[in-house]
Design an enzyme around this catalytic site. Structure first.
Site, short mmCIF file in Angstrom:
data_model
loop_
_atom_site.label_atom_id
_atom_site.label_comp_id
_atom_site.label_asym_id
_atom_site.label_seq_id
_atom_site.Cartn_x
_atom_site.Cartn_y
_atom_site.Cartn_z
N CYS A 22 21.97 -31.73 -27.13
CA CYS A 22 21.03 -32.54 -26.34
C CYS A 22 20.23 -33.51 -27.21
O CYS A 22 19.62 -34.45 -26.69
CB CYS A 22 20.07 -31.62 -25.58
SG CYS A 22 20.90 -30.49 -24.45
N GLN A 56 23.47 -12.68 -30.06
CA GLN A 56 23.04 -11.64 -29.13
C GLN A 56 23.81 -10.34 -29.35
O GLN A 56 23.23 -9.24 -29.34
CB GLN A 56 23.25 -12.11 -27.69
CG GLN A 56 22.33 -13.22 -27.24
CD GLN A 56 20.95 -12.71 -26.90
OE1 GLN A 56 20.79 -11.68 -26.25
NE2 GLN A 56 19.93 -13.42 -27.35
N HIS A 71 23.07 -20.53 -22.57
CA HIS A 71 22.37 -19.50 -23.34
C HIS A 71 22.16 -18.24 -22.51
O HIS A 71 22.27 -17.12 -23.02
CB HIS A 71 21.04 -20.04 -23.85
CG HIS A 71 21.19 -21.00 -24.99
ND1 HIS A 71 21.17 -20.59 -26.30
CD2 HIS A 71 21.40 -22.34 -25.03
CE1 HIS A 71 21.35 -21.64 -27.10
NE2 HIS A 71 21.49 -22.71 -26.34
N ALA A 99 33.92 -15.70 -19.95
CA ALA A 99 33.85 -17.16 -20.10
C ALA A 99 32.41 -17.60 -19.86
O ALA A 99 31.78 -17.19 -18.88
CB ALA A 99 34.79 -17.86 -19.12
#
Length: 443
Positions: free
Chosen positions: A43, A19, A302, A277
């Site tokens: 996941c 990003q 995200h 954080a």
């Protein structure tokens, strides 16, 4: 040129790096991670072990070479940030392969250290057939053990997301499975009446479940439970929870919140305006109550990466809080949830009513339909939706996604009956289950 250091190269950290580069083509970005892999889909690890996903490398999303070539981002694996020198705006880094140390400076620092699986101090927990599943290497260790040792039985301690997904995947491999869970009901983020539906589905598929008990001792071929029972087993997977990795932040004097995560504001900043954080180790706040909340899931990580990157690049977007929207598959049933449970509502002393609808996922006369149960909690005075849960054979994600969107947009429970949702016999009914909740709550 602004210089940003990111600690942690999985989920949140890798996304934050991407990003930052998207919004600033010139920024100097360095990512440190103590593991040997980066940016993997955590996941997916239970499904690699269960060989539903046949190629384990398919869950690796990127590597340092790709980040360097495509994005001009320096990723250094097997490097651990040992200390944050806040006054100097530097970090002390150790090369885990050579043991050498060096300092690196930053204008902004993003902490995305994740968490570690909790391993209780019980006799036998240090043996080679006792595992946790928190990293790519953990996944490889479990998968390798099963392939080489050909076990016939596995015991799972803990009936949360990972525990239940692992139970299904071990069964998929043909193993017998026992689950040991300390509470009276599995998957505690569901209301108990809905968790019982999952309990029944697990038992229907041959999973033995032992509630209100814990493992007290692990032997070579068995485990002793606190209720006096002994289970014969070949290996154990401890899946009782996650502890956020906050030691680095603590040593730097950053505040740790009541949930155990690093305290952040609406822009993901810590006490130190230069340090952010994100991810499993960060404490945020609840969308409904505003109280401290920590959600160690991929979607919040995200989103938090985006928020931190936006703030660092001068385009701040404040976050609105966390709902904890989540879903899992347990054999033929799916279970999803968003917002507050009955237990959370009682603990906060909130005024609430509940409406439940049990019906079909789509038109009952259409061959492919399944039963689902949708449950919504709301404030009877303000009509605010407090939370929702759904369990069923199909269409569960759609209903919870709609309600999560409604909560985020400030819709009331009464507004649900007015939503114009997709309908054709293969997909829904003229009055979707979400609409039915709105009609039933309307008074």
């Amino acid at each position: 040129m602004k210089k940003v250091i990111i600690v942690g190269a999985v989920g949140g950290g890798a996304t934050a790096a991407g990003q930052l580069r998207f919004y600033d083509k010139e920024m100097n970005i360095t990512v440190y991670d103590r593991d040997s892999t980066m940016s993997y889909a955590a996941c997916g690890t239970p499904y690699v072990i269960g060989e539903v996903i046949e190629d384990e490398t398919s869950i690796l999303m990127a590597n340092p070479e790709q980040f360097q070539q495509k994005r001009n981002i320096d990723v250094r694996l097997e490097h651990e940030v040992m200390e944050i020198l806040r006054a100097e705006k530097k970090v002390r880094v150790r090369n885990l392969k050579t043991g050498g140390e060096f300092h690196d400076s930053y204008d902004a620092l993003i902490l995305s250290p994740g968490g570690r699986a909790i391993m209780p101090e019980i006799e036998g927990s240090g043996q080679g057939h006792v595992f946790t599943l928190r990293s790519y290497s953990d996944m490889q260790a479990i998968h390798s053990y099963i392939q080489k040792q050909k076990p016939s039985h596995g015991t799972i301690s803990g009936a949360g997301f990972i525990g239940l997904e692992m139970a299904e995947n071990l069964k998929h491999l043909g193993l017998a499975v026992d689950i040991v869970h300390k509470s009276s009901a599995i998957l505690s983020i569901l209301d108990e009446d809905l968790s019982l539906l999952l309990h029944a589905e697990l038992e229907k598929n041959g999973i033995q479940i032992h509630t209100d008990t814990v493992i007290e001792n692990i032997g070579q071929k068995n485990v002793q439970l606190s209720n006096g029972k002994s289970l014969d087993t070949d290996f154990v997977i401890m899946s009782i929870g996650l502890k956020p990795n906050t030691l680095l932040a603590e040593k730097a004097g950053l505040s740790i919140g009541e949930t155990g995560g690093i305290q952040t504001n609406e822009f993901m900043q810590t006490d130190d305006e230069s340090i952010y954080a994100i991810g499993d180790a960060s404490e945020n706040f609840d969308f409904i109550t505003g109280d401290p909340k920590r959600v160690p899931l991929a979607v919040p990580a995200h989103r938090q990466a985006f928020l931190a990157a936006q703030h660092i690049t001068g385009k701040p977007v404040p976050k609105k809080g966390l709902l904890g929207t989540s879903i899992l598959k347990v054999f033929e049933l799916d279970a999803a949830m968003t917002g507050m449970t009955e237990t959370a509502i009682k603990e906060k002393g909130l005024l609430a009513k509940t409406v439940t609808h049990t019906g079909n996922s789509n038109a009952g006369y259409y061959p492919d339909h399944e039963k689902l149960t949708l449950k919504v909690h709301y404030n009877p005075s303000t009509r605010q939706i407090l939370g929702a849960q759904c369990v069923g054979g199909k269409g569960v994600d759609k209903r919870i996604d709609v309600i999560a969107t409604a909560i985020h947009g400030g819709l009331t429970v009464d507004d649900l009956q007015a939503l114009e949702l997709c309908y054709a016999p293969p997909f829904s009914s003229p009055k979707d289950p979400v609409n039915m909740i709105g009609y039933k709550a309307f008074d």
